[in-house]
Scaffold this motif. Structure first.
Motif, PDB file in Angstrom:
ATOM      1  N   SER A 143       0.935  -1.196   0.107  1.00 14.95           N
ATOM      2  CA  SER A 143       0.079  -0.041  -0.082  1.00 14.95           C
ATOM      3  C   SER A 143       0.887   1.375   0.027  1.00 14.95           C
ATOM      4  CB  SER A 143      -0.850  -0.030   1.394  1.00 14.95           C
ATOM      5  OG  SER A 143      -1.803  -1.025   1.411  1.00 14.95           O
ATOM      6  N   HIS A 144       0.273   2.248  -0.644  1.00 18.37           N
ATOM      7  CA  HIS A 144       1.096   3.549  -0.671  1.00 18.37           C
ATOM      8  C   HIS A 144       0.435   4.389   0.315  1.00 18.37           C
ATOM      9  CE1 HIS A 144      -1.315   5.939  -3.631  1.00 18.37           C
ATOM     10  NE2 HIS A 144      -1.261   4.783  -4.398  1.00 18.37           N
ATOM     11  N   MET A 145       1.004   5.468   1.166  1.00 18.90           N
ATOM     12  CA  MET A 145       0.377   6.181   1.953  1.00 18.90           C
ATOM     13  C   MET A 145       0.188   7.717   1.184  1.00 18.90           C
ATOM     14  SD  MET A 145       2.565   5.274   5.219  1.00 18.90           S
ATOM     15  CE  MET A 145       4.075   5.504   4.587  1.00 18.90           C
TER      16      MET A 145
ATOM     17  N   TYR B  62     -10.210   7.001  -2.333  1.00 15.99           N
ATOM     18  CA  TYR B  62     -10.041   5.876  -3.440  1.00 15.99           C
ATOM     19  C   TYR B  62      -8.778   5.490  -3.763  1.00 15.99           C
ATOM     20  CZ  TYR B  62     -11.180   4.186  -8.037  1.00 15.99           C
ATOM     21  OH  TYR B  62     -11.294   3.185  -9.141  1.00 15.99           O
ATOM     22  N   ASP B  63      -7.765   6.398  -3.881  1.00 15.53           N
ATOM     23  CA  ASP B  63      -6.463   5.990  -4.216  1.00 15.53           C
ATOM     24  C   ASP B  63      -5.574   6.789  -3.112  1.00 15.53           C
ATOM     25  OD1 ASP B  63      -4.258   5.470  -5.457  1.00 15.53           O
ATOM     26  OD2 ASP B  63      -4.492   6.824  -7.319  1.00 15.53           O
ATOM     27  N   MET B  64      -5.163   5.662  -2.033  1.00 21.65           N
ATOM     28  CA  MET B  64      -5.656   4.453  -1.975  1.00 21.65           C
ATOM     29  C   MET B  64      -5.845   4.292  -0.370  1.00 21.65           C
ATOM     30  SD  MET B  64      -2.731   1.701  -1.403  1.00 21.65           S
ATOM     31  CE  MET B  64      -2.298   1.375  -3.173  1.00 21.65           C
ATOM     32  N   LYS B  65      -6.186   5.330   0.255  1.00 20.56           N
ATOM     33  CA  LYS B  65      -6.441   5.168   1.917  1.00 20.56           C
ATOM     34  C   LYS B  65      -7.810   4.319   1.977  1.00 20.56           C
ATOM     35  CE  LYS B  65      -3.829   8.976   3.045  1.00 20.56           C
ATOM     36  NZ  LYS B  65      -3.998  10.780   3.614  1.00 20.56           N
TER      37      LYS B  65
ATOM     38  N   ASP C 101       5.998   7.001  -1.653  1.00 21.55           N
ATOM     39  CA  ASP C 101       6.420   7.787  -2.951  1.00 21.55           C
ATOM     40  C   ASP C 101       5.676   6.940  -3.998  1.00 21.55           C
ATOM     41  OD1 ASP C 101       7.803   5.434  -2.711  1.00 21.55           O
ATOM     42  OD2 ASP C 101       9.670   6.311  -3.004  1.00 21.55           O
ATOM     43  N   GLU C 102       4.620   6.245  -4.033  1.00 18.66           N
ATOM     44  CA  GLU C 102       4.114   5.652  -5.167  1.00 18.66           C
ATOM     45  C   GLU C 102       3.658   6.567  -6.296  1.00 18.66           C
ATOM     46  OE1 GLU C 102       1.677   3.750  -8.002  1.00 18.66           O
ATOM     47  OE2 GLU C 102       1.071   5.152  -6.643  1.00 18.66           O
ATOM     48  N   GLU C 103       3.023   7.561  -6.003  1.00 18.20           N
ATOM     49  CA  GLU C 103       2.583   8.423  -6.942  1.00 18.20           C
ATOM     50  C   GLU C 103       3.357   9.344  -7.564  1.00 18.20           C
ATOM     51  OE1 GLU C 103      -0.310   8.283  -7.788  1.00 18.20           O
ATOM     52  OE2 GLU C 103      -1.506   7.877  -6.178  1.00 18.20           O
ATOM     53  N   VAL C 104       4.795   9.296  -7.005  1.00 15.32           N
ATOM     54  CA  VAL C 104       5.916   9.684  -7.759  1.00 15.32           C
ATOM     55  C   VAL C 104       6.753   8.893  -8.206  1.00 15.32           C
ATOM     56  CG1 VAL C 104       5.780  12.092  -7.111  1.00 15.32           C
ATOM     57  CG2 VAL C 104       7.025  10.518  -5.708  1.00 15.32           C
TER      58      VAL C 104
ATOM     59  N   THR D 121      -3.403  -2.793  -2.894  1.00 18.70           N
ATOM     60  CA  THR D 121      -4.439  -2.487  -2.427  1.00 18.70           C
ATOM     61  C   THR D 121      -4.886  -1.074  -3.399  1.00 18.70           C
ATOM     62  OG1 THR D 121      -3.619  -0.996  -0.659  1.00 18.70           O
ATOM     63  CG2 THR D 121      -4.172  -3.479  -0.155  1.00 18.70           C
ATOM     64  N   GLU D 122      -4.472  -1.157  -4.375  1.00 14.14           N
ATOM     65  CA  GLU D 122      -4.877   0.153  -5.146  1.00 14.14           C
ATOM     66  C   GLU D 122      -6.391  -0.096  -5.541  1.00 14.14           C
ATOM     67  OE1 GLU D 122      -3.230   2.860  -6.438  1.00 14.14           O
ATOM     68  OE2 GLU D 122      -1.218   2.255  -6.231  1.00 14.14           O
ATOM     69  N   PRO D 123      -7.048   1.208  -5.736  1.00 12.57           N
ATOM     70  CA  PRO D 123      -8.572   0.915  -6.060  1.00 12.57           C
ATOM     71  C   PRO D 123      -9.024  -0.113  -7.079  1.00 12.57           C
ATOM     72  CG  PRO D 123      -7.716   3.164  -6.722  1.00 12.57           C
ATOM     73  CD  PRO D 123      -6.525   2.406  -6.160  1.00 12.57           C
TER      74      PRO D 123
HETATM   75 ZN   LIG Z   1      -2.512   4.571  -6.058  1.00 11.88          ZN
END
Ligand SMILES: [Zn+2]
Length: 380
Positions: A82-84, A112-115, A146-149, A171-173
């Protein structure tokens, strides 16, 4: 009766927990916010017997959290990824995307993405721990900053950690009404710079060498690399150059996004982008960048774990489907490329990722929590 089918799922309590971490804004590169989410996550594992280990990354992205749910078991197990971080800048919660519920839709930055998905995976484990149920495989969670970057710090950590695992669950949406993700494109990110010679465009245009004109030709060359039938897309998403209207531009730069479906074409595409060079005289071209994520191909190893997940979903009462290959990447791309059976898109259903209309579907919390718990209880 299978344990993941027993016991009421308290969707309201899970939603409250989701809300508590959505309330902590954590855009990528905002280490303080990301680390606050990390500390909140540690709290959720209190009393479950899990061991939380925080790895300081020493940079501005935030830290990595590894949670070993069964620290005394050494056999290969399940890794939940999971990414925070989120894409939403600070202030989004108080501004464009406040927390709100509109019947089945619950809105909020990162909900939704992704908490949402992150939280329901924790909830699934909490249910197992509370009931003291044995799982065939030990479970480990990895929470990254840092998944989104494109995971610059986490990538090597994930690859090192994942090596010893039987399965990876991401656990991505979910997409398109609850579908999970079994194939994603690979991604490349590049910066191209042209350097020419400045001159007054009125008095001495012949002395100038326009970095912008040279770049314009390279932009078109990059556009020509698009090949949708082969799953290849390119995009020049950013351009910057010049200093004044009446000056021949000395410098220009662009940022290029590259997507591709199969591993075989990846290195050739990368080489083509790195070889870009202006044919104009006195123009210097430099290209930097690389493939940041290998493609997540739908392979046999993915099919096998998909079939198990589909059987669990059927027992819960819904039909599990997978999406067509998704253009966006995730950390699952790394683990599939390593040959580890990986399922992605196991998070909440909803829509509007990366927009101010981002929402999760409340009604998806229960079945998705059960699905995650079923995977933890069944995969062997
Ligand atoms: Zn994501």
């Amino acid at each position: 009766m299978s344990p993941f089918l027993d016991d009421r799922v308290d969707s309201d309590a899970i939603l409250d927990d989701i809300r508590s971490i959505v309330a902590i804004e954590s855009p990528s590169r905002h280490a303080a916010g990301v680390n606050c989410v990390l500390e909140a996550i540690v709290h959720f594992f209190n009393g479950t017997g899990a061991v939380c280990e925080r790895y300081l990354t020493g940079d501005a992205l935030g830290d990595i959290l590894r949670v070993r749910c069964h620290p005394s078991r050494n056999e290969p197990g399940i890794l939940v990824l999971s990414h925070m971080d989120t894409v939403h800048p600070l202030g989004t919660l108080a501004g464009k995307l406040p927390w709100r519920r509109d019947s089945d839709r619950v809105y909020g930055p990162g909900v939704y993405d992704m908490k949402g998905g992150l939280m329901l995976a924790i909830a699934a484990y909490q249910r197992i721990a509370r009931a003291r149920r044995h799982t065939p495989l030990p479970i480990t969670f990895l929470f990254t900053p840092d998944e989104e970057v494109s995971s610059p710090t986490s990538r090597s950590f994930i690859e090192r950690e994942a090596r010893g695992y039987r399965y990876v669950l991401v656990t991505e949406p979910a997409r398109d009404g609850g579908k999970i993700v079994t194939a994603r494109k690979g991604i490349g990110a590049f910066i191209v710079r042209t350097h020419g010679r400045p001159a007054h465009s009125g008095s001495s245009p012949d002395k100038g060498r326009s970095a912008i004109a040279a770049m314009a030709e390279l932009v078109l060359a990059i556009e020509r690399m698009n090949d949708p039938p082969r799953g290849v897309t390119t995009n020049v998403g950013l351009i910057n150059g010049g200093t004044a209207r009446n000056t021949v531009a000395e410098d220009c730069m662009i940022e290029v996004d590259l997507r591709f479906s199969d591993r075989a074409s990846a290195s050739a595409l990368e080489a083509n982008v790195l070889a870009l060079k202006s044919s104009r005289p006195d123009i210097e071209t430099t290209v930097t960048g690389r493939i940041t994520r290998p493609p997540f191909a739908r392979e046999k190893i993915v099919d096998l774990v998909f079939d198990q997940a589909a059987a669990i979903a059927q027992e819960i009462g819904f039909k599990l489907e997978s999406t067509a290959p998704v253009g966006g990447g995730s950390d699952g791309n790394f683990t599939v490329a390593m040959g580890i059976p990986t399922l992605d898109g196991l998070g909440v259903d909803g829509d509007g990722a990366h927009t101010n209309e981002e929402y999760l579907k409340y009604s998806s919390i229960e079945p998705r929590t059960r699905l995650m718990q079923g995977l933890m209880e069944r995969l062997s």
